[in-house]
Design a protein around this motif. Structure first.
Motif, mmCIF file in Angstrom:
data_model
loop_
_atom_site.group_PDB
_atom_site.id
_atom_site.type_symbol
_atom_site.label_atom_id
_atom_site.label_comp_id
_atom_site.label_asym_id
_atom_site.label_seq_id
_atom_site.Cartn_x
_atom_site.Cartn_y
_atom_site.Cartn_z
ATOM 1 N N ALA A 3 0.340 -4.039 12.333
ATOM 2 C CA ALA A 3 0.488 -3.163 11.437
ATOM 3 C C ALA A 3 -0.353 -2.316 10.158
ATOM 4 C CB ALA A 3 1.776 -2.185 10.865
ATOM 5 N N SER A 56 -4.209 -1.933 11.738
ATOM 6 C CA SER A 56 -4.614 -1.298 11.899
ATOM 7 C C SER A 56 -4.256 0.530 10.593
ATOM 8 C CB SER A 56 -3.652 -0.176 13.079
ATOM 9 O OG SER A 56 -1.592 0.331 11.507
ATOM 10 N N ARG A 82 -5.302 4.236 13.393
ATOM 11 C CA ARG A 82 -3.836 4.490 13.773
ATOM 12 C C ARG A 82 -3.657 5.778 14.416
ATOM 13 N NH1 ARG A 82 1.059 2.197 11.985
ATOM 14 N NH2 ARG A 82 1.835 3.921 11.883
ATOM 15 N N GLU A 83 -4.850 6.724 14.478
ATOM 16 C CA GLU A 83 -5.430 7.829 14.906
ATOM 17 C C GLU A 83 -5.484 7.868 15.934
ATOM 18 O OE1 GLU A 83 -6.912 10.641 11.855
ATOM 19 O OE2 GLU A 83 -5.344 10.412 10.951
ATOM 20 N N LEU A 94 2.052 0.364 18.492
ATOM 21 C CA LEU A 94 2.757 -1.155 17.528
ATOM 22 C C LEU A 94 4.495 -0.700 17.206
ATOM 23 C CD1 LEU A 94 0.402 0.403 14.412
ATOM 24 C CD2 LEU A 94 0.655 -1.207 15.136
ATOM 25 N N SER A 102 7.937 2.588 12.249
ATOM 26 C CA SER A 102 7.813 1.970 13.896
ATOM 27 C C SER A 102 8.770 1.512 14.402
ATOM 28 C CB SER A 102 6.403 0.490 13.400
ATOM 29 O OG SER A 102 5.868 1.997 13.854
ATOM 30 N N ALA A 104 -0.194 3.405 17.512
ATOM 31 C CA ALA A 104 0.717 3.965 17.047
ATOM 32 C C ALA A 104 1.569 3.242 18.651
ATOM 33 C CB ALA A 104 0.864 5.461 16.820
#
Length: 351
Positions: free
Chosen positions: A230, A233, A239-240, A248, A62, A245
């Motif tokens: 993070a 998530s 995250r999807e 982040l 990230s 994302a």
């Protein structure tokens, strides 16, 4: 770092010396994280990377390339203000030459190593090598991206910044969530990180204000927020969801700017600043060093504590060897390995 080591020129970089040490610190931080990532990528299949360190390397995704692209876009405006021929020389010809040259060198070296030394993500077939002008090589794609992004920025420089930021932000959110996929990993990364290049280009004043506002407390808070977000998530499995994302990445990059600006104020940060001025030779050749070391470690088994030390040692060795090789090759009149050959070499701007 050898005393007096001459920093290689960074074409198109028209900064005012002494005012942007934090940017060099950011680049230094990023290049070390890139080398660490490559070390983990090579050693993990051999069982030489502890699980927590592998997880940390994944989490750092990230930060390392988004921050690198942000830093690369910060000084783009000066180049875009010049004629096309300057841009084509300093960005497209140079990066294109280095990309083609080192893609071929890396292919030759990794192919000569014992089978299984290099992970699949770092290798190419003959077909992949021939297609590398359109499907970027797995370890040289950053140079390819810089050339493509620079041309795109020159063509789109009259498009409002808000439009470009929104468009690339939406693209990043969709790609980061896996909603939009590409057949090429490199093109996928380019689509995901284009926003940060544009942010560096159009948001330089905002980024510099953030860097100027750094403090140990703000660095700590930013780190806790980024790590906490993070972890949450992953635990919540969100995250999807498009945008998670991307958010982040924004948190990590903001924290990275604060960390780099703080590093530049400390004496120990001089190492990061020095590395940030020498990212090109490290980027071009670190995979070759790591591949060679990995071949020597065939059959080696180590306890977990020693694995941590091994990963750190190989990372440091790769940085030192790549810089030493650059110095030796430049002294041997092989500077064309790091610049355009002969009279085409990029010269510093005349002030």
């Amino acid at each position: 770092m050898p005393a007096g080591f001459p920093p290689p020129r960074r074409p198109g970089d028209d900064r005012i010396p002494g005012r942007t040490a934090w940017v060099d610190a950011a680049k230094g931080l990023c290049i070390v994280l890139v080398v660490l990532h490559h070390v983990v990528m090579f050693l993990e299949p051999r069982g030489l990377v502890p699980g927590p360190l592998g997880m940390l390397n994944t989490a750092l995704a990230s930060l390392r390339m988004p921050l690198f692209f942000l830093a690369s876009g910060l000084f783009l405006a000066a180049v875009l203000a010049r004629p096309w021929r300057v841009l084509l020389h300093r960005r497209v010809a140079l990066f294109g030459w280095l990309y083609a040259l080192w893609t071929a060198v890396q292919f030759a070296v990794l192919s000569a190593l014992p089978a299984g030394t290099a992970p699949e993500l770092a290798t190419q077939s003959w077909a992949g090598l021939l297609l590398s002008p359109v499907i970027p090589a797995p370890s040289m794609w950053f140079l390819y991206a810089l050339a493509v992004f620079s041309v795109a920025a020159r063509a789109l420089r009259r498009v409002p910044a808000t439009v470009l930021l929104v468009a690339t932000g939406v693209l990043s959110g969709l790609v980061g969530a896996g909603t939009l996929e590409f057949a090429s990993m490199a093109w996928e990364f380019m689509a995901r990180y284009a926003f940060f290049f544009v942010l560096g280009w159009h948001g330089r004043a905002l980024v510099e204000r953030l860097a100027a506002a750094t403090s140990p407390l703000r660095v700590l808070v930013a780190g806790v927020l980024a790590a906490g977000a993070a972890a949450a998530s992953v635990v919540l499995g969100v995250r999807e969801i498009p945008g998670v994302a991307f958010a982040l990445n924004l948190l990590a990059v903001g924290g990275g700017v604060l960390v780099a600006a703080q590093l530049a104020r400390w004496r120990i940060g001089a190492v990061a600043v020095a590395l940030g001025r020498r990212t090109l030779p490290i980027y071009l050749t670190n995979i070759l060093v790591i591949g060679g070391v990995t071949a020597l470690l065939t059959g080696v088994r180590l306890p977990v504590a020693a694995q941590y030390a091994l990963v750190g040692a190989v990372t440091a060795l790769a940085v030192v060897v790549t810089l030493g090789a650059h110095r030796a090759l430049t002294a041997a009149r092989a500077g064309w390995l790091y610049d355009l050959p002969g009279r085409w070499a990029v010269r510093p701007a005349v002030r």
